[in-house]
Design an enzyme around this catalytic site. Sequence first.
Site, PDB file in Angstrom:
ATOM      1  N   HIS A 368      14.259   0.855 -14.327  1.00  0.00           N
ATOM      2  CA  HIS A 368      13.091   0.568 -13.481  1.00  0.00           C
ATOM      3  C   HIS A 368      12.094  -0.380 -14.103  1.00  0.00           C
ATOM      4  O   HIS A 368      11.082  -0.692 -13.481  1.00  0.00           O
ATOM      5  CB  HIS A 368      12.356   1.860 -13.136  1.00  0.00           C
ATOM      6  CG  HIS A 368      13.028   2.658 -12.071  1.00  0.00           C
ATOM      7  ND1 HIS A 368      12.799   2.457 -10.738  1.00  0.00           N
ATOM      8  CD2 HIS A 368      13.945   3.646 -12.147  1.00  0.00           C
ATOM      9  CE1 HIS A 368      13.530   3.291 -10.037  1.00  0.00           C
ATOM     10  NE2 HIS A 368      14.247   4.027 -10.865  1.00  0.00           N
ATOM     11  N   LYS A 559      -2.024   0.222  -5.595  1.00  0.00           N
ATOM     12  CA  LYS A 559      -0.904   0.501  -6.499  1.00  0.00           C
ATOM     13  C   LYS A 559      -1.511   0.967  -7.803  1.00  0.00           C
ATOM     14  O   LYS A 559      -2.726   0.886  -7.980  1.00  0.00           O
ATOM     15  CB  LYS A 559      -0.061  -0.753  -6.715  1.00  0.00           C
ATOM     16  CG  LYS A 559      -0.893  -2.000  -7.062  1.00  0.00           C
ATOM     17  CD  LYS A 559      -0.044  -3.233  -7.275  1.00  0.00           C
ATOM     18  CE  LYS A 559       0.487  -3.850  -6.011  1.00  0.00           C
ATOM     19  NZ  LYS A 559       1.911  -3.926  -5.913  1.00  0.00           N
ATOM     20  N   ARG A 560      -0.693   1.477  -8.725  1.00  0.00           N
ATOM     21  CA  ARG A 560      -1.232   1.838 -10.032  1.00  0.00           C
ATOM     22  C   ARG A 560      -1.986   0.653 -10.636  1.00  0.00           C
ATOM     23  O   ARG A 560      -1.618  -0.508 -10.415  1.00  0.00           O
ATOM     24  CB  ARG A 560      -0.088   2.253 -10.978  1.00  0.00           C
ATOM     25  CG  ARG A 560       0.511   3.619 -10.655  1.00  0.00           C
ATOM     26  CD  ARG A 560      -0.501   4.725 -10.777  1.00  0.00           C
ATOM     27  NE  ARG A 560      -0.862   4.973 -12.158  1.00  0.00           N
ATOM     28  CZ  ARG A 560      -0.630   6.114 -12.803  1.00  0.00           C
ATOM     29  NH1 ARG A 560      -0.047   7.122 -12.189  1.00  0.00           N
ATOM     30  NH2 ARG A 560      -0.995   6.259 -14.048  1.00  0.00           N
ATOM     31  N   LYS A 565       0.211  -5.886 -13.086  1.00  0.00           N
ATOM     32  CA  LYS A 565       0.068  -5.999 -11.627  1.00  0.00           C
ATOM     33  C   LYS A 565      -1.105  -6.900 -11.229  1.00  0.00           C
ATOM     34  O   LYS A 565      -1.249  -7.269 -10.071  1.00  0.00           O
ATOM     35  CB  LYS A 565      -0.091  -4.607 -11.014  1.00  0.00           C
ATOM     36  CG  LYS A 565       1.193  -3.753 -11.109  1.00  0.00           C
ATOM     37  CD  LYS A 565       0.940  -2.337 -10.595  1.00  0.00           C
ATOM     38  CE  LYS A 565       2.144  -1.420 -10.698  1.00  0.00           C
ATOM     39  NZ  LYS A 565       3.114  -1.607  -9.584  1.00  0.00           N
ATOM     40  N   THR A 667       7.673  -1.421  -4.063  1.00  0.00           N
ATOM     41  CA  THR A 667       8.025  -0.882  -2.750  1.00  0.00           C
ATOM     42  C   THR A 667       6.798  -0.906  -1.850  1.00  0.00           C
ATOM     43  O   THR A 667       6.939  -0.907  -0.623  1.00  0.00           O
ATOM     44  CB  THR A 667       8.546   0.561  -2.841  1.00  0.00           C
ATOM     45  OG1 THR A 667       7.658   1.336  -3.659  1.00  0.00           O
ATOM     46  CG2 THR A 667       9.946   0.597  -3.425  1.00  0.00           C
ATOM     47  N   LYS A 671       6.266  -1.572   2.350  1.00  0.00           N
ATOM     48  CA  LYS A 671       5.493  -0.745   3.290  1.00  0.00           C
ATOM     49  C   LYS A 671       4.485  -1.598   4.043  1.00  0.00           C
ATOM     50  O   LYS A 671       4.291  -1.428   5.257  1.00  0.00           O
ATOM     51  CB  LYS A 671       4.770   0.375   2.538  1.00  0.00           C
ATOM     52  CG  LYS A 671       5.698   1.345   1.811  1.00  0.00           C
ATOM     53  CD  LYS A 671       4.907   2.234   0.845  1.00  0.00           C
ATOM     54  CE  LYS A 671       5.793   2.873  -0.199  1.00  0.00           C
ATOM     55  NZ  LYS A 671       5.013   3.436  -1.326  1.00  0.00           N
TER      56      LYS A 671
HETATM   57  C1  LIG Z   1       4.757   2.991  -2.553  1.00  0.00           C
HETATM   58  C2  LIG Z   1       3.818   3.651  -3.459  1.00  0.00           C
HETATM   59  C3  LIG Z   1       3.669   3.202  -4.774  1.00  0.00           C
HETATM   60  C4  LIG Z   1       4.393   1.978  -5.302  1.00  0.00           C
HETATM   61  O1  LIG Z   1       3.584   0.851  -5.039  1.00  0.00           O
HETATM   62  P1  LIG Z   1       3.902  -0.562  -5.718  1.00  0.00           P
HETATM   63  O2  LIG Z   1       2.978  -1.485  -4.993  1.00  0.00           O
HETATM   64  O3  LIG Z   1       5.334  -0.864  -5.454  1.00  0.00           O
HETATM   65  O4  LIG Z   1       3.572  -0.432  -7.152  1.00  0.00           O
HETATM   66  C5  LIG Z   1       2.784   3.855  -5.594  1.00  0.00           C
HETATM   67  N1  LIG Z   1       2.082   4.913  -5.161  1.00  0.00           N
HETATM   68  C6  LIG Z   1       2.185   5.370  -3.905  1.00  0.00           C
HETATM   69  C7  LIG Z   1       1.367   6.545  -3.474  1.00  0.00           C
HETATM   70  C8  LIG Z   1       3.063   4.761  -3.011  1.00  0.00           C
HETATM   71  O5  LIG Z   1       3.174   5.239  -1.771  1.00  0.00           O
END
Ligand SMILES: *Cc1c(COP(=O)(O)O)cnc(C)c1O
Length: 837
Positions: A368, A559-560, A565, A667, A671
Site C-alpha cells: 500500500h 483525507k489524513r 498529500k 480512493t 468517491k
Molecule cells: C476514502 C477514505 C479515506 C481515503 O482517502 P484518500 O483521499 O484516498 O486518502 C480516508 N478516510 C476516510 C474516512 C475515507 O472514507
Amino acid sequence: MMDETLPPSEQSAELDTLMLIIKSFLEHLEYTLGKDKYSATRHDIFNALAYAVRDRMVERWLDTQQAYYNQDPKRIYYLSMEFLMGRTLENSLVNLGLLDDFRDAMNSLGFDLDVLIDQEQDAGLGNGGLGRLAACFLDSMATMGIPGYGYGIRYEYGIFRQNIVDGAQVEYPDNWLRYRNPWELDRQEHLHPVKFYGRVVERKNAEGNTVFAWIDTEDVMAMAYDTPIPGFGTNSVNTMRLWTAKSSRDFDLTFFNEGNYIRAVEKKMLSENISKVLYPADHIPEGKELRFKQEYFLASATIQDVIYRFRKNHSDLRLIPDKVAIQLNDTHPSLAIPEMMRLLMDRERLDWDTAWDITTRTFAYTNHTILPEALEKWPVWFLEQILPRHLQIIYEINDRFLAQVRQHFPGDTGRLERMSLVEEHWERKIRMAHLAIVGSHSVNGVAALHTEILKEKVFTDFFEMWPERFNNKTNGITQRRWLKSANPGQAGLISRAIGDGWITDLDQLRKLADLAKDRDFIHAWQRVKQENKKRLADYIFRNNELQVNVDSLFDCQVKRIHEYKRQLLNVLHVITLYNRIKAAPAGDFVPRTVIFSGKAAPAYALAKLIIRLINAVGDVVNNDPDVGDRLKVVFLANYSVSLAEKIFPASDLSEQISTAGTEASGTGNMKFALNGALTIGTLDGANIEIMEEVGRENIFIFGMTAGEVDELRRRGYDPRDYYHRIPELKRVLDQIAEGFFSPATPDLFRPVVDALLNQGDNYMLLADYASYVACQEEVSRLYLDPDEWARRAILNCAGMGKFSSDRTIAEYARDIWGVEQMEVRPVLEFRKHDGPA
Ligand SMILES: *Cc1c(COP(=O)(O)O)cnc(C)c1O
C-alpha cells in the site's frame, strides 16, 4: 407509506411486513433491553431498531454459512489490522432492500429513521484508505457471492475523536462500545490461545527427525466477535470476525498460585491490553512492542481459525491452497506466514518443503505504500524475546531464499544484502515486506503507476527474480455506500434516467454520457448538487458557526493530514487568493469555500501544525470584511466515514494533489468523482486512471509527473529557486514565517516554512506551486459556466465504472484467488417470522 396502487393482496403483504418490523422492534426494546416507552433512552431506541435489522440479516447469514459448509467452496480470508466500517444501520437496510419498510415502520411509531441513522456511532477501526478499502471489499465480496471473511482486531478504542481547540487538534478516546455494539455476536466458543515469550527446545522424534517445541510461553486467548456483512440484493451474508484478547485460565492460575491476588489480576488486565486500542498512525512508522504483539495476535488467532475450519471438511493439509486464499492487507498481518509454517510443522508435523509449498501457494500480499519510512521493519530482538520460534523460522526462510538468489544471480553480493529479510544495520531488523513477498505467490500494487514503481524502483530485485509474482489491482470503492446511501438525490436521479443496474454493475454509468448534453438532466443534476451543498452548509454552520455561500465553489481536500498529500500546497493557494482579493477588493473573483478535513497522527508534529495553520488562515480570511463571502476556509473536525458521507455529495472540486509518485492509489479521489465533483490533481496513483476513464479534457491536471519528480531530484532540487523567482509565492511564505496568521505568536508557523525552504521541501510543493495556481485559475473560469461544469461532472460520474470495488474484487478473484462467484440466490422475504408454517 402504503402503496394504494398495489392489488389488495400485495397491500396486505406490505402491511404484514410493517407489522413484523414493529413487533420485532418492540420486542427487542422490551425483552432484549428491558425498556418501555417511558424508560427508553435514544440509545435504547437505536439498539432495539438495530437488533430488529440484525435479525433480518441473521436469517440469511445462517443460510449462507450453512451453504458454504455444504458446498465447501474455496474461502477467501482478508487479513487486515484495520476495518474502517463507519455506520452499519443504513447500509444494512439498503443492502437488504428494507430501507423503505423500516422507514415506514419507524414513522408509524413516531420516529424519524434518518435521525436514528445519524445517531449511530462509527465503527472507526482504521486510520484511512487502507482500512476503508478493507470495508469496501467486504461489501463487494458479499454482494458478489464470494465466500470472503474479514479478519481483524476488535479494538476497544478505534481511531481517536478529533476536536479542534483554539485551532489545534486535540485527541479524545473513541469509546465506541460504550452504548453496546448491536451488530456483533460474541462467540465464546471460538477461542484460540496465542503464545508470547517463552523459549524453544528441540528434540528428536520417533523417526529421528528434529522437532521443535515452544514452551514456557505466556498465553493470551483470542475470542471471536462476528459481524454479519450483508450483500446487496442477494441472500449472501458473509462474516467479519474480530478478535478480542482475554486472559487465559492457565495464565490466571500461574499467578494465583504465587499467592499474589492483586498481581494476578493486574497481569490479567495487562494481557487483555492487546486489543485495547488502534494505533493512530497512517503511513508513518510505529515501532512499539504492543503494536508488534497486536500484529501477531491477529496473525496467530486467524491462522489457527483457518486451519480449524479447513479441518472440518478435510484431513489432507496439502489441499489447503485449493480451499484457502489468504490476502494480506499490507505487511501488518505478515507474521501469519511464519505462523502458518510453525503450525504446519510443529503442530501438524509436516516437513519444511511441504509446509512451505502450502504456505506460499496460499498467501498473497498487497503493498500500500512506497514511502520508505512506512515499510515495516521489526527489530530482531523483539522476535528473540517475544516470538523466538518465529525468528528461527524466518532465519530458515531467509537462508533458503538467499541460496536461491545466489543461484539466480551468482556473485552478486550487493543483491544478497538488498534482498535479505534481515537488515544488518546497527540494529538488526526484519524487513516485513521482503518476508511477505518471499512467502506469497502474488504481490500486488493498488494502482497502475504504483505497481510500476514497485517493479521498477522499490522491489526491483524481487521483480527481476519473480516477474510473474507481481500484478496490479487498482483500488475501488463500493457504490452501495458511496453513492446509493450517501447521495440518495443523485442516485435517484441516475436510476430514473438509466435504471438501477449500476448498483451492482457500475459500468452502466456510461449511459449517463448521452445525458450530459440533456438540458433537463443537467438542471436536475445541478438541483441535486445544490441541495447537497445546502445540507453541508447547515452542518458547517452548526459545527463551525460559520456561514458559507452555497453558490460558491465547494473546494474540498479531505483525507489524513500528511506532508506527501500536500494540504500545505492547498493552503499556499488559499493565501494567494486572499492576497489577490486584498490587492483588488473590488475585483471579480469566483467565490470559493475551501473545505479541509482530516486527522493527523498524534505524534506527527508538522501535520498537527498544518492543521493549526489552516485554522489560523481561516481566522484571518473568514473575518476580513474585504473578503466577504468570496473566500471562506473551513476545517471540519473529526473526519470519519460518516462525515465523509456528508462531504462527498456536496463537493464541486476534489483536491488530489500529492507529489507524483507518492500516493499509492487514493480512493477519496474515486468517491468525489462518483459524486459529481471535478478533480484537480497530479498524475499520481489512481488519478491517472481516472483521467483515462473520464477524458483528459474533463479533469484538471497540473504539476510534475513522477518521472519529472525523479529527474528534478537527480538534477538537484533547490526550493529557494522558486521562492526567489515567484513573487506571489515569496509573499505567502514570508507572511507565514513572519506571523501574519499568528500575530500573538509570530514564530508559531516558522517550522512550516523551514520545512520548505531550509529542509529541502521533500514533497516539492514549491516546484508545483505555479502550475497549481494556474490550474486553479482554469477551475475558477469553468465554474462561471455552470452548465458546462455540470456537463463535465456528469461525464466524470459516467466514467467511474472502473472504480467499483466489485471490479477490483473480480480481478483478485480471477487472478490471485482462483475463486468463482457462488450462485446468487434471490432475496428471501421474511422467513422465520412469517407465522406458523
Ligand atoms: C476514502 C477514505 C479515506 C481515503 O482517502 P484518500 O483521499 O484516498 O486518502 C480516508 N478516510 C476516510 C474516512 C475515507 O472514507
